[in-house]
Scaffold this active site. Sequence first.
Site, PDB file in Angstrom:
ATOM      1  N   ARG A 254       0.847  -1.178   0.000  1.00 51.64           N
ATOM      2  CA  ARG A 254       0.000   0.000   0.000  1.00 51.64           C
ATOM      3  C   ARG A 254       0.885   1.231   0.000  1.00 51.64           C
ATOM      4  O   ARG A 254       1.712   1.405   0.897  1.00 51.64           O
ATOM      5  CB  ARG A 254      -0.868  -0.050   1.266  1.00 51.64           C
ATOM      6  CG  ARG A 254      -2.048   0.847   1.211  1.00 51.64           C
ATOM      7  CD  ARG A 254      -2.938   0.586   2.393  1.00 51.64           C
ATOM      8  NE  ARG A 254      -2.337   0.979   3.654  1.00 51.64           N
ATOM      9  CZ  ARG A 254      -3.030   1.350   4.712  1.00 51.64           C
ATOM     10  NH1 ARG A 254      -4.344   1.337   4.673  1.00 51.64           N
ATOM     11  NH2 ARG A 254      -2.433   1.696   5.825  1.00 51.64           N
TER      12      ARG A 254
ATOM     13  N   THR B 131      -0.664   7.672  -0.996  1.00 53.37           N
ATOM     14  CA  THR B 131      -1.997   7.608  -1.638  1.00 53.37           C
ATOM     15  C   THR B 131      -2.886   6.545  -0.994  1.00 53.37           C
ATOM     16  O   THR B 131      -4.102   6.567  -1.183  1.00 53.37           O
ATOM     17  CB  THR B 131      -1.852   7.250  -3.126  1.00 53.37           C
ATOM     18  OG1 THR B 131      -1.318   5.918  -3.217  1.00 53.37           O
ATOM     19  CG2 THR B 131      -0.937   8.215  -3.846  1.00 53.37           C
TER      20      THR B 131
ATOM     21  N   ASP C 292       0.902  -2.473  12.185  1.00 50.89           N
ATOM     22  CA  ASP C 292       1.254  -2.953  10.847  1.00 50.89           C
ATOM     23  C   ASP C 292       1.496  -4.466  10.918  1.00 50.89           C
ATOM     24  O   ASP C 292       2.493  -4.914  11.495  1.00 50.89           O
ATOM     25  CB  ASP C 292       2.503  -2.222  10.341  1.00 50.89           C
ATOM     26  CG  ASP C 292       2.791  -2.562   8.894  1.00 50.89           C
ATOM     27  OD1 ASP C 292       2.906  -3.765   8.563  1.00 50.89           O
ATOM     28  OD2 ASP C 292       2.892  -1.636   8.079  1.00 50.89           O
TER      29      ASP C 292
ATOM     30  N   ASP D 137       4.874  -5.859   9.425  1.00 47.98           N
ATOM     31  CA  ASP D 137       6.023  -5.521  10.269  1.00 47.98           C
ATOM     32  C   ASP D 137       6.043  -6.355  11.543  1.00 47.98           C
ATOM     33  O   ASP D 137       7.114  -6.783  12.010  1.00 47.98           O
ATOM     34  CB  ASP D 137       5.980  -4.035  10.642  1.00 47.98           C
ATOM     35  CG  ASP D 137       6.461  -3.151   9.501  1.00 47.98           C
ATOM     36  OD1 ASP D 137       7.005  -3.688   8.514  1.00 47.98           O
ATOM     37  OD2 ASP D 137       6.297  -1.921   9.598  1.00 47.98           O
TER      38      ASP D 137
HETATM   39  C1  PRP Z   1      -1.133  -4.109   4.719  1.00 50.49           C
HETATM   40  C2  PRP Z   1      -2.060  -5.289   4.956  1.00 50.49           C
HETATM   41  C3  PRP Z   1      -2.967  -5.241   3.757  1.00 50.49           C
HETATM   42  C4  PRP Z   1      -3.107  -3.762   3.524  1.00 50.49           C
HETATM   43  C5  PRP Z   1      -4.421  -3.326   4.075  1.00 50.49           C
HETATM   44  O1  PRP Z   1      -0.172  -4.423   3.809  1.00 50.49           O
HETATM   45  O2  PRP Z   1      -1.377  -6.503   5.090  1.00 50.49           O
HETATM   46  O3  PRP Z   1      -2.443  -5.891   2.614  1.00 50.49           O
HETATM   47  O4  PRP Z   1      -2.045  -3.125   4.225  1.00 50.49           O
HETATM   48  O5  PRP Z   1      -4.672  -2.008   3.762  1.00 50.49           O
HETATM   49  P1  PRP Z   1      -5.818  -1.561   2.752  1.00 50.49           P
HETATM   50  O6  PRP Z   1      -7.056  -2.367   3.085  1.00 50.49           O
HETATM   51  O7  PRP Z   1      -5.988  -0.103   3.055  1.00 50.49           O
HETATM   52  O8  PRP Z   1      -5.337  -1.810   1.362  1.00 50.49           O
HETATM   53  P2  PRP Z   1       1.068  -3.438   3.484  1.00 50.49           P
HETATM   54  O9  PRP Z   1       0.728  -2.540   2.354  1.00 50.49           O
HETATM   55  O10 PRP Z   1       1.491  -2.767   4.759  1.00 50.49           O
HETATM   56  O11 PRP Z   1       2.162  -4.410   2.947  1.00 50.49           O
HETATM   57  P3  PRP Z   1       2.961  -5.579   3.725  1.00 50.49           P
HETATM   58  O12 PRP Z   1       1.982  -6.699   3.991  1.00 50.49           O
HETATM   59  O13 PRP Z   1       4.003  -5.947   2.740  1.00 50.49           O
HETATM   60  O14 PRP Z   1       3.510  -4.991   5.002  1.00 50.49           O
HETATM   61  N1  URA Z   2      -2.241  -2.400   7.186  1.00 49.64           N
HETATM   62  C1  URA Z   2      -1.872  -2.877   8.386  1.00 49.64           C
HETATM   63  O1  URA Z   2      -0.968  -3.712   8.466  1.00 49.64           O
HETATM   64  N2  URA Z   2      -2.500  -2.424   9.484  1.00 49.64           N
HETATM   65  C2  URA Z   2      -3.496  -1.543   9.419  1.00 49.64           C
HETATM   66  O2  URA Z   2      -4.051  -1.166  10.481  1.00 49.64           O
HETATM   67  C3  URA Z   2      -3.874  -1.044   8.162  1.00 49.64           C
HETATM   68  C4  URA Z   2      -3.235  -1.502   7.054  1.00 49.64           C
END
Ligand code: PRP
Ligand code: URA
Length: 209
Positions: free
Chosen positions: A104, A108, A200, A203
């Site tokens: 994400r 944006t 997160d 993370d």
């Molecule tokens: C996080 C989570 C989802 C997304 C949710 O991923 O695991 O995929 O955000 O957010 P949204 O519903 O607003 O799209 P992230 O982009 O942090 O990537 P990662 O899993 O690689 O940390």
């Molecule tokens: N992605 C995450 O990992 N946590 C949140 O709360 C939102 C998006």
Amino acid sequence: MGQLNILNHPLIQHKLSFMRDDETSSKDFRDLLEEISMLMVYEVTRDLPTKTIEITTPIGPAKTQVLEGKQLGLVPILRAGLGMVDGILKLIPNARVGHIGLYRDPVTLNPVEYYCKLPPDVGERELIVLDPMLATGGSSSEAIGFVKKRGGRSIKLVCLIAAPEGVKRIQQDHPDVDIFVAALDDHLNDHGYIVPGLGDAGDRIFGTR
Ligand code: PRP
Ligand code: URA
């Protein structure tokens, strides 16, 4: 419209409380996510069809039930969805696993694709898209869109925690997809994080925060 199922089983809720806790280590976080995913898929697969077979027990003949119909496919959204795969595979070892890489954009909040590899017979499978967090819903909606473009037809979305905004987005974009969550939280903050959420997820799983 796709149905929202909140799986408020006491064991799921108990484990989720520890996942939310900021003091929980990455190792415990991963273990709890694996356990909750296993418990959730037990409910998600409740309507799988079965057929009767005849076997012989050490005592004699018996008519028993086994799964029939389409095979399952798991589609974790990288990275955090990976944390849900092993628990589910323990219960459904024959499931195939496809991967969709999305992150994400922090400004944006829109999803950016970097990887997609799905089983070739994706159209023949009952598919379960996995991501612990359904925040704005952008990532899950995009991932479901990819799966559909590549032939996926029967799709469920399984997330640990959802925000109302994310649920609404999926129900609008993909009214054919049922959603399963362990908790429906309150709202999103200004950075698109679920409140109270768990932070997160990626993370916390991989120790990168
Ligand atoms: C996080 C989570 C989802 C997304 C949710 O991923 O695991 O995929 O955000 O957010 P949204 O519903 O607003 O799209 P992230 O982009 O942090 O990537 P990662 O899993 O690689 O940390
Ligand atoms: N992605 C995450 O990992 N946590 C949140 O709360 C939102 C998006």
